[in-house]
Design an enzyme around this catalytic site. Structure first.
Site, short mmCIF file in Angstrom:
data_model
loop_
_atom_site.label_atom_id
_atom_site.label_comp_id
_atom_site.label_asym_id
_atom_site.label_seq_id
_atom_site.Cartn_x
_atom_site.Cartn_y
_atom_site.Cartn_z
N TYR A 91 0.82 -1.21 0.00
CA TYR A 91 0.00 0.00 0.00
C TYR A 91 0.86 1.27 0.00
O TYR A 91 0.37 2.34 0.34
CB TYR A 91 -0.92 0.02 1.22
CG TYR A 91 -2.04 -0.97 1.20
CD1 TYR A 91 -3.06 -0.90 0.26
CD2 TYR A 91 -2.09 -2.00 2.14
CE1 TYR A 91 -4.10 -1.81 0.25
CE2 TYR A 91 -3.14 -2.92 2.14
CZ TYR A 91 -4.14 -2.81 1.20
OH TYR A 91 -5.18 -3.73 1.19
N ASP A 150 -1.76 -9.38 9.35
CA ASP A 150 -0.92 -10.49 8.89
C ASP A 150 0.56 -10.33 9.24
O ASP A 150 1.13 -11.21 9.86
CB ASP A 150 -1.11 -10.72 7.39
CG ASP A 150 -2.41 -11.44 7.10
OD1 ASP A 150 -2.68 -12.46 7.75
OD2 ASP A 150 -3.18 -10.98 6.24
N HIS A 390 4.27 -7.02 -4.44
CA HIS A 390 2.87 -7.05 -4.82
C HIS A 390 2.19 -5.77 -4.36
O HIS A 390 2.69 -5.05 -3.49
CB HIS A 390 2.16 -8.25 -4.19
CG HIS A 390 2.08 -8.18 -2.71
ND1 HIS A 390 3.09 -8.68 -1.90
CD2 HIS A 390 1.17 -7.63 -1.86
CE1 HIS A 390 2.79 -8.46 -0.64
NE2 HIS A 390 1.63 -7.82 -0.57
N TYR A 473 -11.22 0.46 -0.10
CA TYR A 473 -11.10 1.12 1.19
C TYR A 473 -9.67 1.55 1.47
O TYR A 473 -9.42 2.31 2.42
CB TYR A 473 -11.59 0.19 2.32
CG TYR A 473 -10.54 -0.74 2.85
CD1 TYR A 473 -9.81 -0.42 3.99
CD2 TYR A 473 -10.22 -1.93 2.20
CE1 TYR A 473 -8.82 -1.26 4.48
CE2 TYR A 473 -9.24 -2.77 2.68
CZ TYR A 473 -8.54 -2.43 3.82
OH TYR A 473 -7.56 -3.26 4.28
N ARG A 474 -8.74 1.14 0.63
CA ARG A 474 -7.31 1.34 0.88
C ARG A 474 -6.58 0.99 -0.40
O ARG A 474 -6.96 0.04 -1.09
CB ARG A 474 -6.89 0.41 2.01
CG ARG A 474 -5.50 0.52 2.58
CD ARG A 474 -5.39 -0.48 3.71
NE ARG A 474 -4.10 -0.51 4.36
CZ ARG A 474 -3.73 -1.41 5.26
NH1 ARG A 474 -4.59 -2.37 5.60
NH2 ARG A 474 -2.54 -1.37 5.81
#
Length: 529
Positions: A91, A150, A390, A473-474
């Protein structure tokens, strides 16, 4: 030394000198090798002109040092980008949204200020990781659990501010929803506290988040308005026992009543742990690759031929053994009318955990941080092994059977049509009670042409989702403007209100410029689609 856009070399050097005076010369980083450690190593703009690169970094230790840094920047128009520990991989990592910003690295602010056993809460600084808090709770003999995402190396504060989620009981696994009490340094260097923290001498800051008047905690979620320096959290009192169970249904048509019943049971607190809904016949034992849901007749045929269930719903119970066994009995009664239904008790664990339990459990269900999630990406799938990281595509979809099926089909087809490769596609994740999230992990490379095509494709998928009423949402910085554009009700009123608040609270536009599509006035022109 790199220089932020619009800031002269002399002004920047003067600001850096003041920051060094405030925090110590060894905690201000300006050399290219040092600053490069703040790159987003999963960036879809790697090595390109538009890659988001910091000009410098500064690592304060105290609130007073944060205030001094912010004031130095505000006086000179130097853009700052706060990060907690900078572990937000997938992100954006620790790279600024606005290239040239100075990263305000808060990882040295790592105090666990308070843990209250009686109130089941804590107060921490942004540098406190999940590992830090878990060790503290273990070493002090606490009977409280944290809820963990996680990867356990991230910041409790940073994860909550980006709306991260976890795996334990409903009140705790939405990490921003579980926060209670925020302290932030505003753009002018003033310290602000939300809720009961605004009352001098308050003893209830982590007990009641609203305080008086409008509840302002949300101003700091995914925001550009302040530097959060303290945050309170509600913690989970260790239960007596844990039990995970599952229900398997055999027909395609069972998905609608199954989700409806799961919702009723969870919202009624019959089970309180994170549920999951998947399809044994579609995943074929590999939950990382969840296939496109076929039409009803085809799916029923596969069920008959393989003997695998069409749908599996799993639920978790935390509490006294007598209570959770009675709750599981009730769940079975409610599902008994489904044709061919099968029930299974997957695991029962008495708490506290024993050393021999550790290799048998899913750690995040017990509030235990780990780094095991990175084993997923390292395995690789298909022809993109190995990738260079990723990005996450994370869309909120309706929590219904029809919504589940439709979103799966549309997303799968959109990714296939626009050649978006996936190494993970979730059926639906329920970290946040009352919503489903479709997570897709998309591999990225340090290859400009591959990344260019990927960006174009992801932008198309964002638009397709928006046309169906599904918003992320992100998301990573490269797509934050596009996602904010998709929230377009009433001529993008959401963004316009955010901009008005930004202009009022940060008129010089120095904090987190561009984060989630909110740009300061002097950088706004031409950015709106």
């Amino acid at each position: 030394m790199r220089t932020p856009p619009g800031v002269s070399a002399a002004t920047f050097a003067d600001g850096i000198a003041e920051m060094k005076s405030a925090v110590g010369e060894e905690w201000v980083f300006t050399s290219d090798p040092d600053v490069d450690t703040y790159r987003d190593f999963y960036s879809v703009l790697w090595g390109e002109e538009d890659e988001r690169i910091a000009s410098a970094a500064v690592a304060p230790k105290t609130v007073e040092e944060v205030q001094a840094v912010v004031r130095a920047a505000n006086a000179r128009g130097i853009p700052l980008y706060p990060v907690s520990t900078g572990r937000n991989l997938g992100y954006g990592g620790s790279a600024p949204v606005y290239s040239g910003s100075v990263v305000l690295d808060l990882k040295r602010m790592d105090r666990i200020i308070e843990v209250s056993e009686g109130n089941a809460s804590c107060l921490v600084e942004p540098g406190v990781s999940y590992f830090d808090m878990y060790r503290h709770l273990q070493e002090t003999g606490s009977k409280l659990w944290i809820d963990v995402p996680d990867p356990g190396w991230g910041s409790m504060v940073g994860n909550a501010l980006d709306s991260g989620g976890g795996y334990t009981a409903a009140p705790y696994r939405g990490h921003f929803e579980a926060q209670c009490g925020i302290e932030a340094v505003m753009a002018d260097g003033e310290v602000f506290r939300t809720g009961m923290g605004a009352l001098p001498g308050s003893e209830t800051w982590q007990q009641y988040k609203m305080g008086i008047g409008p509840c302002l905690d949300g101003l700091f979620r995914q925001s550009t308005l302040g530097v959060v320096t303290k945050m309170g959290f509600w913690l989970f009192p260790q239960p007596e026992a844990y039990m995970s169970c599952s229900v398997e249904l055999q027909r395609f048509a069972d998905i609608d009543p199954m989700v409806d019943l799961f919702n009723e049971l969870e919202y009624g607190n019959i089970f309180n742990g994170m549920p999951s809904i998947g399809s044994p016949v579609l995943s074929q034992g590999n939950p990382l690759i969840f296939a496109e849901i076929p039409e009803e007749e085809e799916m029923n045929r596969r069920v008959r031929e393989t003997g695998l269930a069409a749908w599996r719903g799993s639920m978790v119970f935390y509490g006294p053994e007598k209570v959770i066994r009675a709750q599981w009995d009730y769940v079975q009664e409610r599902f008994a009318h489904f044709e061919g239904v099968k029930f299974k008790e997957n695991q029962f664990v008495k708490l506290p955990l024993r050393p021999e339990d550790m290799d048998k459990i899913q750690k995040n269900r017990f509030g235990i941080p780990s780094m095991e999630i990175f084993a997923v990406g390292s395995r690789g799938f298909g022809d993109f092994n190995p990738s260079d990281g990723h990005i996450w595509f994370s869309a909120i979809i309706p929590r219904s059977g029809k919504g589940f099926v439709k979103a799966n089909r549309v997303m799968r087809q959109a990714c296939a049509e626009h050649d978006v490769p996936l190494f993970m596609f979730s059926p639906a994740v329920t970290c946040w009670t009352r919503s489903f999230v479709l997570f897709a992990a998309v591999p990225v490379y340090k290859d400009k042409e591959k990344n260019r095509r990927l960006r174009e494709s992801v932008l198309k998928v964002i638009q397709i989702c928006a046309e169906h009423g599904w918003g992320e949402y992100r998301c990573p910085p490269a797509f934050q403007d596009a996602v904010m554009n998709a929230y377009s009700f009433n001529n993008n009123m959401l963004r316009r209100v955010n901009e008005k608040i930004k202009d009022a609270l940060d008129p010089n536009g120095i904090l987190s410029a561009g984060r989630y599509g909110v740009w300061p006035k002097h950088l706004r022109d031409g950015r709106h689609a």
